[in-house]
Motif scaffolding. Sequence first.
Motif, PDB file in Angstrom:
ATOM      1  N   LYS A 192       1.273   6.600  -6.854  1.00  0.00           N
ATOM      2  CA  LYS A 192       0.150   7.490  -7.167  1.00  0.00           C
ATOM      3  C   LYS A 192       0.535   8.934  -6.916  1.00  0.00           C
ATOM      4  O   LYS A 192       0.148   9.843  -7.675  1.00  0.00           O
ATOM      5  CB  LYS A 192      -1.075   7.131  -6.334  1.00  0.00           C
ATOM      6  N   ALA A 193       1.328   9.143  -5.848  1.00  0.00           N
ATOM      7  CA  ALA A 193       1.730  10.505  -5.521  1.00  0.00           C
ATOM      8  C   ALA A 193       2.684  11.047  -6.590  1.00  0.00           C
ATOM      9  O   ALA A 193       2.626  12.217  -6.946  1.00  0.00           O
ATOM     10  CB  ALA A 193       2.401  10.530  -4.163  1.00  0.00           C
ATOM     11  N   ARG A 194       3.546  10.199  -7.106  1.00  0.00           N
ATOM     12  CA  ARG A 194       4.469  10.642  -8.141  1.00  0.00           C
ATOM     13  C   ARG A 194       3.713  10.905  -9.452  1.00  0.00           C
ATOM     14  O   ARG A 194       4.084  11.772 -10.211  1.00  0.00           O
ATOM     15  CB  ARG A 194       5.530   9.568  -8.380  1.00  0.00           C
ATOM     16  N   GLN A 195       2.706  10.159  -9.739  1.00  0.00           N
ATOM     17  CA  GLN A 195       1.971  10.312 -10.979  1.00  0.00           C
ATOM     18  C   GLN A 195       1.048  11.521 -10.912  1.00  0.00           C
ATOM     19  O   GLN A 195       0.708  12.086 -11.943  1.00  0.00           O
ATOM     20  CB  GLN A 195       1.123   9.067 -11.265  1.00  0.00           C
ATOM     21  N   GLY A 196       0.577  11.837  -9.790  1.00  0.00           N
ATOM     22  CA  GLY A 196      -0.472  12.788  -9.710  1.00  0.00           C
ATOM     23  C   GLY A 196      -0.155  14.178  -9.486  1.00  0.00           C
ATOM     24  O   GLY A 196       0.104  15.092 -10.145  1.00  0.00           O
ATOM     25  N   ASP A 254       0.831  -1.205   0.000  1.00  0.00           N
ATOM     26  CA  ASP A 254       0.000   0.000   0.000  1.00  0.00           C
ATOM     27  C   ASP A 254       0.868   1.259   0.000  1.00  0.00           C
ATOM     28  O   ASP A 254       0.545   2.264  -0.682  1.00  0.00           O
ATOM     29  CB  ASP A 254      -0.927   0.015   1.209  1.00  0.00           C
ATOM     30  N   ARG A 255       1.973   1.251   0.751  1.00  0.00           N
ATOM     31  CA  ARG A 255       2.873   2.410   0.768  1.00  0.00           C
ATOM     32  C   ARG A 255       3.480   2.641  -0.606  1.00  0.00           C
ATOM     33  O   ARG A 255       3.532   3.775  -1.095  1.00  0.00           O
ATOM     34  CB  ARG A 255       3.967   2.169   1.816  1.00  0.00           C
ATOM     35  N   ARG A 256       3.926   1.560  -1.252  1.00  0.00           N
ATOM     36  CA  ARG A 256       4.492   1.702  -2.599  1.00  0.00           C
ATOM     37  C   ARG A 256       3.437   2.222  -3.575  1.00  0.00           C
ATOM     38  O   ARG A 256       3.715   3.087  -4.410  1.00  0.00           O
ATOM     39  CB  ARG A 256       5.045   0.347  -3.079  1.00  0.00           C
ATOM     40  N   TYR A 257       2.227   1.661  -3.448  1.00  0.00           N
ATOM     41  CA  TYR A 257       1.126   2.099  -4.320  1.00  0.00           C
ATOM     42  C   TYR A 257       0.845   3.585  -4.102  1.00  0.00           C
ATOM     43  O   TYR A 257       0.672   4.344  -5.059  1.00  0.00           O
ATOM     44  CB  TYR A 257      -0.120   1.252  -4.033  1.00  0.00           C
ATOM     45  N   ALA A 258       0.812   4.005  -2.849  1.00  0.00           N
ATOM     46  CA  ALA A 258       0.563   5.423  -2.553  1.00  0.00           C
ATOM     47  C   ALA A 258       1.682   6.295  -3.070  1.00  0.00           C
ATOM     48  O   ALA A 258       1.426   7.380  -3.623  1.00  0.00           O
ATOM     49  CB  ALA A 258       0.404   5.588  -1.034  1.00  0.00           C
ATOM     50  N   ASN A 259       2.950   5.854  -2.943  1.00  0.00           N
ATOM     51  CA  ASN A 259       4.090   6.644  -3.477  1.00  0.00           C
ATOM     52  C   ASN A 259       3.990   6.750  -4.981  1.00  0.00           C
ATOM     53  O   ASN A 259       4.244   7.820  -5.560  1.00  0.00           O
ATOM     54  CB  ASN A 259       5.407   5.978  -3.072  1.00  0.00           C
TER      55      ASN A 259
END
Length: 126
Positions: A122-126, A115-120
């Motif tokens: 998403k944060a980089r993409q967004g 989940d942390r990797r997924y959130a990172n």
Amino acid sequence: MRNIRNSELSDRRSTAADAKAALLRAYRAAKEAAEPTREAKQAERLAIAEAREARRAEREQLKLDEQNRIEAETAERDAADAAAAKAETDARELADKNRIARVLEDEAARKAERDRRYANRKARQG
């Protein structure tokens, strides 16, 4: 030599009766003379029989005590075996629970990392 005396039937019968009476008197006298020793022997036999019975009772008591001791030892051994088996079962169950808890913790840590990797990402993409 022969007794050539001519004896009548009544003489012979009275002689036989006297002989029987003499034998009876001798028997009674011998019986009365032996009475004290007979009583002593009878008392001795009774004492021997009582001693024999006491020894038999003691042997039976020893056998019973030994049997009870063996049964008690067997019961103690069985109780110790049962306690050891229960302790082993409890230890195995505790180990299983610990293993399950570690697996769940590892699974939760993996999910958290994912989940942390997924959130990172998403944060980089967004």
